[in-house]
Design an enzyme around this catalytic site. Structure first.
Site, mmCIF file in Angstrom:
data_model
loop_
_atom_site.group_PDB
_atom_site.id
_atom_site.type_symbol
_atom_site.label_atom_id
_atom_site.label_comp_id
_atom_site.label_asym_id
_atom_site.label_seq_id
_atom_site.Cartn_x
_atom_site.Cartn_y
_atom_site.Cartn_z
ATOM 1 N N ARG A 141 0.862 -1.198 0.000
ATOM 2 C CA ARG A 141 0.000 0.000 0.000
ATOM 3 C C ARG A 141 0.882 1.226 0.000
ATOM 4 O O ARG A 141 1.779 1.351 0.841
ATOM 5 C CB ARG A 141 -0.904 0.050 1.220
ATOM 6 C CG ARG A 141 -1.445 1.474 1.443
ATOM 7 C CD ARG A 141 -2.517 1.612 2.470
ATOM 8 N NE ARG A 141 -3.737 0.965 2.033
ATOM 9 C CZ ARG A 141 -4.924 1.200 2.589
ATOM 10 N NH1 ARG A 141 -5.047 2.054 3.577
ATOM 11 N NH2 ARG A 141 -5.982 0.556 2.159
ATOM 12 N N HIS A 195 -7.436 0.580 -6.283
ATOM 13 C CA HIS A 195 -7.673 -0.144 -5.019
ATOM 14 C C HIS A 195 -8.458 -1.424 -5.324
ATOM 15 O O HIS A 195 -9.603 -1.582 -4.920
ATOM 16 C CB HIS A 195 -8.441 0.766 -4.052
ATOM 17 C CG HIS A 195 -8.395 0.320 -2.612
ATOM 18 N ND1 HIS A 195 -7.616 -0.721 -2.163
ATOM 19 C CD2 HIS A 195 -9.054 0.789 -1.515
ATOM 20 C CE1 HIS A 195 -7.794 -0.870 -0.859
ATOM 21 N NE2 HIS A 195 -8.661 0.031 -0.435
ATOM 22 N N GLN A 234 -10.415 -3.714 -2.693
ATOM 23 C CA GLN A 234 -11.646 -3.105 -2.167
ATOM 24 C C GLN A 234 -12.830 -3.419 -3.074
ATOM 25 O O GLN A 234 -13.929 -3.722 -2.596
ATOM 26 C CB GLN A 234 -11.456 -1.587 -2.053
ATOM 27 C CG GLN A 234 -12.691 -0.849 -1.551
ATOM 28 C CD GLN A 234 -13.014 -1.130 -0.107
ATOM 29 O OE1 GLN A 234 -12.142 -1.045 0.754
ATOM 30 N NE2 GLN A 234 -14.275 -1.462 0.191
ATOM 31 N N ASP A 277 -16.926 8.054 -1.378
ATOM 32 C CA ASP A 277 -15.619 7.925 -0.723
ATOM 33 C C ASP A 277 -15.264 9.305 -0.176
ATOM 34 O O ASP A 277 -15.915 10.307 -0.508
ATOM 35 C CB ASP A 277 -14.585 7.440 -1.767
ATOM 36 C CG ASP A 277 -13.207 7.130 -1.162
ATOM 37 O OD1 ASP A 277 -13.086 7.074 0.081
ATOM 38 O OD2 ASP A 277 -12.249 6.957 -1.944
ATOM 39 N N CYS A 319 -16.103 2.621 1.067
ATOM 40 C CA CYS A 319 -14.946 1.786 1.389
ATOM 41 C C CYS A 319 -14.479 1.979 2.829
ATOM 42 O O CYS A 319 -13.853 1.092 3.397
ATOM 43 C CB CYS A 319 -13.804 2.074 0.419
ATOM 44 S SG CYS A 319 -13.355 3.816 0.340
ATOM 45 N N ARG A 375 -13.865 -7.375 3.193
ATOM 46 C CA ARG A 375 -12.459 -7.175 2.825
ATOM 47 C C ARG A 375 -11.644 -8.416 3.189
ATOM 48 O O ARG A 375 -10.776 -8.856 2.449
ATOM 49 C CB ARG A 375 -11.854 -5.959 3.561
ATOM 50 C CG ARG A 375 -12.414 -4.609 3.197
ATOM 51 C CD ARG A 375 -12.228 -4.227 1.748
ATOM 52 N NE ARG A 375 -10.855 -4.328 1.284
ATOM 53 C CZ ARG A 375 -9.859 -3.501 1.599
ATOM 54 N NH1 ARG A 375 -10.079 -2.457 2.357
ATOM 55 N NH2 ARG A 375 -8.627 -3.678 1.125
HETATM 56 N N1 NVA Z 1 -9.698 7.331 -1.528
HETATM 57 C C1 NVA Z 1 -9.325 6.927 -0.202
HETATM 58 C C2 NVA Z 1 -9.599 5.459 -0.002
HETATM 59 C C3 NVA Z 1 -9.258 4.927 1.354
HETATM 60 C C4 NVA Z 1 -9.526 3.456 1.497
HETATM 61 C C5 NVA Z 1 -7.862 7.261 0.040
HETATM 62 O O1 NVA Z 1 -7.046 6.989 -0.838
HETATM 63 O O2 NVA Z 1 -7.551 7.797 1.101
HETATM 64 N N1 CP Z 2 -11.047 0.609 2.873
HETATM 65 C C1 CP Z 2 -9.744 0.576 3.232
HETATM 66 O O1 CP Z 2 -8.851 0.323 2.419
HETATM 67 O O2 CP Z 2 -9.548 0.852 4.549
HETATM 68 P P1 CP Z 2 -8.134 1.057 5.273
HETATM 69 O O3 CP Z 2 -7.556 2.356 4.746
HETATM 70 O O4 CP Z 2 -8.476 1.138 6.729
HETATM 71 O O5 CP Z 2 -7.243 -0.097 4.944
#
Ligand code: NVA
Ligand code: CP
Length: 328
Positions: free
Chosen positions: A105, A132, A135, A228, A269, A314
């Site tokens: 990540r 992602h 997800q 989101d 998400c 998830r």
């Molecule tokens: N768009 C958000 C998704 C988090 C799971 C981010 O990248 O922070």
């Molecule tokens: N939805 C998701 O990816 O959550 P986290 O950022 O907590 O991993």
């Protein structure tokens, strides 16, 4: 017969609709197995490393619990030499000697690509600035659990920041599964033209369609409303600009009613700013008279909201990805 052994999951672009269906069916089976209290050993003897440049609750815990449930060992790594004292290529070559699979990540999509190219083991994208994919599997499993009809009969409406990783990832997944997919966002935040045209081709091949609009009326007859955060990880300097653009695109009860579908479900998400009074809100929200952001607390807590089933999923879907790509 479908066999995903040895494959990486960098983006759902690389997977056929049949392969995605296979992962979703396997997720269902693994979820049922866990519900029955059956302890598994499908990943026994496997070692997995989780590389994180950004914060996480769900993704990290999903990978860990999924691995433990099936007997694998996990290393959580947030302070590696990668990109500081050592290249991504060399890091990949080292981790590939130790581990059977690598989750990443972070910021750049290019990083997961390099990890996959040089490690020689399956690499799983746990979120980048662009995508992602794990997800989306959880989101689609949640839809399957809530509707009798197949995914290609679902009208899926994403409302909000149309350019972020979730908007991209959902457009890719929905095009693969032949959904009626809509993004409602301000023009300034429409997805990139390249991705839209690429995914329009995919959607056509699979009997789906893509609509990008700034008109809220496009929620009519939606089966799923998805949103989101307005400010993704790494975009903290854009708070004011995003609030100004996205304030009219909040998911509230009026928007839910506009679907004219009593069976509509709400997905997100997570994490979510549905109540900035109790969440770790930015003071700046108050300046714009907002105590709720991308979704109101009323919708978030309503019967339409399936966000915690989605969060649980998830774990089951990530387990399926690891089992499919490490064992086949
Ligand atoms: N768009 C958000 C998704 C988090 C799971 C981010 O990248 O922070
Ligand atoms: N939805 C998701 O990816 O959550 P986290 O950022 O907590 O991993």
């Amino acid at each position: 017969p479908i066999n995903l052994r040895g494959r990486s999951l960098l983006t759902l672009k690389d997977f056929t609709p049949e392969e995605i269906k296979y992962l979703l069916e396997l997720s269902k089976d693994l979820k049922a197995k866990k519900r029955m209290g059956i302890k598994g050993d499908l990943l026994k003897g496997k070692n997995i490393v989780l590389l994180f440049e950004k914060t996480s609750t769900r993704t990290r815990c999903a990978f860990e619990v999924a691995a433990f449930d099936e007997g694998a060992n996990v290393t959580f790594l947030t302070n590696s030499q990668m990109g500081k004292k050592e290249s991504i290529e060399d890091t990949a070559r080292v981790l590939g000697r130790f581990y059977d699979g690598i989750e990443f990540r972070g910021f750049k999509q290019e990083t997961v690509e390099i990890l996959a190219k040089y490690s020689g083991v399956p690499v799983w994208n746990g979120l980048t600035d662009e995508d992602h994919p794990t997800q989306v599997l959880a989101d689609f499993l949640t839809i399957m659990e809530n509707f009798e009809k197949p995914l290609n009969k679902i009208k899926f409406v994403y409302v909000g920041d149309g350019r972020n990783n979730m908007a991209n990832a959902l457009m890719i997944g929905a095009s693969k599964m032949g959904m009626d997919f809509v993004i409602i966002s301000p023009k300034e935040l429409f997805p990139s033209k390249e991705l839209i045209s690429e995914m329009e081709t995919t959607a056509n091949e699979n009997g789906g369609k893509i609509t990008i609009t700034d008109k809220l009326d496009a929620v009519a007859n939606a089966d799923v409303i998805y949103t989101d955060v307005w400010i993704s990880m790494g975009e903290e300097s854009k708070v004011e600009e995003r609030i100004k653009l996205l304030k009219p695109y909040q998911v509230n009860m009026d928007l839910i009613k506009k679907t004219n579908n009593p069976e509509v479900i709400f997905l997100h998400c997570l994490p979510s700013f549905h109540d900035t009074k109790t969440d770790m809100g930015y003071d700046i929200y108050q300046k714009y008279g907002l105590t709720e952001m991308e979704v109101t607390d009323e919708v978030f807590q309503s019967k339409y909201s399936k966000v915690f089933d989605e969060a649980e999923n998830r774990m089951h879907t990530i387990k399926a990805v690891m089992v499919a790509t490490l064992v086949g």
